[in-house]
Design a protein around this motif. Structure first.
Motif, PDB file in Angstrom:
ATOM      1  N   LEU A   9       3.345   4.433  10.947  1.00 51.53           N
ATOM      2  CA  LEU A   9       3.564   3.379   9.974  1.00 51.53           C
ATOM      3  C   LEU A   9       3.016   2.051  10.478  1.00 51.53           C
ATOM      4  CD1 LEU A   9       7.291   4.135   9.037  1.00 51.53           C
ATOM      5  CD2 LEU A   9       5.244   4.878   7.801  1.00 51.53           C
ATOM      6  N   ASP A  10       2.686   1.176   9.545  1.00 51.28           N
ATOM      7  CA  ASP A  10       2.280  -0.180   9.893  1.00 51.28           C
ATOM      8  C   ASP A  10       3.524  -1.052   9.975  1.00 51.28           C
ATOM      9  OD1 ASP A  10       1.501  -3.090   8.646  1.00 51.28           O
ATOM     10  OD2 ASP A  10      -0.111  -2.294   9.914  1.00 51.28           O
ATOM     11  N   LYS A  44      12.033   6.017   6.007  1.00 46.63           N
ATOM     12  CA  LYS A  44      12.028   7.124   6.954  1.00 46.63           C
ATOM     13  C   LYS A  44      13.426   7.253   7.575  1.00 46.63           C
ATOM     14  CE  LYS A  44       7.612   8.254   6.788  1.00 46.63           C
ATOM     15  NZ  LYS A  44       7.145   9.596   6.376  1.00 46.63           N
ATOM     16  N   LYS A  73       3.964  -3.906   7.406  1.00 43.12           N
ATOM     17  CA  LYS A  73       4.297  -3.432   6.062  1.00 43.12           C
ATOM     18  C   LYS A  73       5.763  -3.007   5.984  1.00 43.12           C
ATOM     19  CE  LYS A  73       2.822  -0.394   2.321  1.00 43.12           C
ATOM     20  NZ  LYS A  73       4.199  -0.083   1.902  1.00 43.12           N
ATOM     21  N   VAL A  74       6.252  -2.349   7.044  1.00 38.26           N
ATOM     22  CA  VAL A  74       7.659  -1.935   7.094  1.00 38.26           C
ATOM     23  C   VAL A  74       8.569  -3.156   7.017  1.00 38.26           C
ATOM     24  CG1 VAL A  74       9.443  -0.933   8.589  1.00 38.26           C
ATOM     25  CG2 VAL A  74       7.237   0.224   8.325  1.00 38.26           C
ATOM     26  N   CYS A  83       7.590   2.729  14.634  1.00 39.52           N
ATOM     27  CA  CYS A  83       6.530   2.706  13.623  1.00 39.52           C
ATOM     28  C   CYS A  83       5.303   3.473  14.114  1.00 39.52           C
ATOM     29  CB  CYS A  83       6.156   1.275  13.262  1.00 39.52           C
ATOM     30  SG  CYS A  83       7.414   0.398  12.301  1.00 39.52           S
TER      31      CYS A  83
END
Length: 268
Positions: A123-124, A6, A127-128, A118
């Motif tokens: 977003l998680d 992102k 995971k990022v 996030c």
């Protein structure tokens, strides 16, 4: 492993806090720095098309408040995260009533900023972080190139041409280029020779006048193909020059040659 990161547009004055925030978030996102000038911001929003705008409110009394109105009125689809003390953010309280805007009270840990970013991006965080760690293991480290051109279309074209191979930053004026260089030093600069107000010649002179910047190789880009103009460009002794519009393969070869030459020179 290909990870689509992102894009964050980080707005703020050049200082240690902004530098540290940029350095930390760049591990997880594509971060582009921008000054808090409304006109510059509007241009950068069109060029970068960010997924999130992050604003440092340090020195908030100097911030052009019209940027909040612009973001709210014209870019309501882009989430905005601000970082400031209660006093710094007090002038913008009315905007925090909207879901688009959120403020973090400074001082704040970078991990908290990451968590908030996030959240705003849907977003998680774990995971990022995991994806970034896997990418770091595979990535040997891309060189950073700053492209300076007052033409937004030319900037978008150059960025698309180079970003597969390099970490690409953009600036739409000589003044913004100097700010960008001060915040994160590039390995090479592609500099438009014909720009209004502060042209390529003036920008190069400012770069060479700064001890911390003077050794950065600069390749001029010029749209004027005549002997007098080329001679004027060459008198400045840039690392190279290219006629616009640049041919991708030829430009990549020239950049590779200049960067490898700069590395050899630095070692000798």
């Amino acid at each position: 492993m290909v990870i689509v990161r992102k894009k964050i547009l980080l707005i703020g004055k050049l200082n240690v806090v902004v530098n540290e925030t940029n350095k930390f978030l760049s591990q997880f996102f594509h971060v582009q720095l921008c000054s808090e000038n409304a006109g510059v911001l509007e241009g950068m929003l069109k060029i970068v098309n960010p997924d999130l705008v992050l604003i440092s409110l340090i020195g908030a009394y100097d911030i052009d408040t019209s940027i909040f109105f612009m973001l709210h009125d014209q870019y309501a689809h882009i989430p905005v995260l601000t970082i400031g003390t209660k006093e710094e953010s007090s002038a913008f309280f009315k905007y925090y009533e909207e879901s688009q805007f959120e403020n973090l009270i400074r001082p704040v840990e970078n991990t908290v900023i990451l968590e908030a970013a996030c959240r705003k991006l849907g977003l998680d965080r774990k995971k990022v972080e995991k994806d970034a760690e896997e990418e770091r293991k595979e990535n040997t480290g891309k060189k950073r190139i700053l492209v300076v051109d007052d033409n937004g279309t030319a900037l978008r074209t150059m960025k698309a041409m180079l970003e597969e191979y390099y970490d690409v930053a953009v600036a739409i004026s000589g003044a913004q280029a100097m700010t960008s260089i001060g915040k994160k030093r590039p390995d090479l600069i592609l500099l438009d020779y014909e720009m209004p107000v502060c042209d390529g010649k003036m920008t190069l002179e400012m770069i060479r006048a700064d001890d911390d910047m003077k050794d950065i190789p600069v390749i001029f880009l010029t749209a004027i193909n005549d002997r007098a103009n080329i001679e004027a460009v060459l008198k400045l002794k840039p690392a190279g020059y290219f006629l616009k519009p640049a041919v991708k393969d030829m430009l990549l070869a020239e950049i590779d040659k200049v960067l490898n030459g700069a590395s050899v020179a630095a070692k000798s």
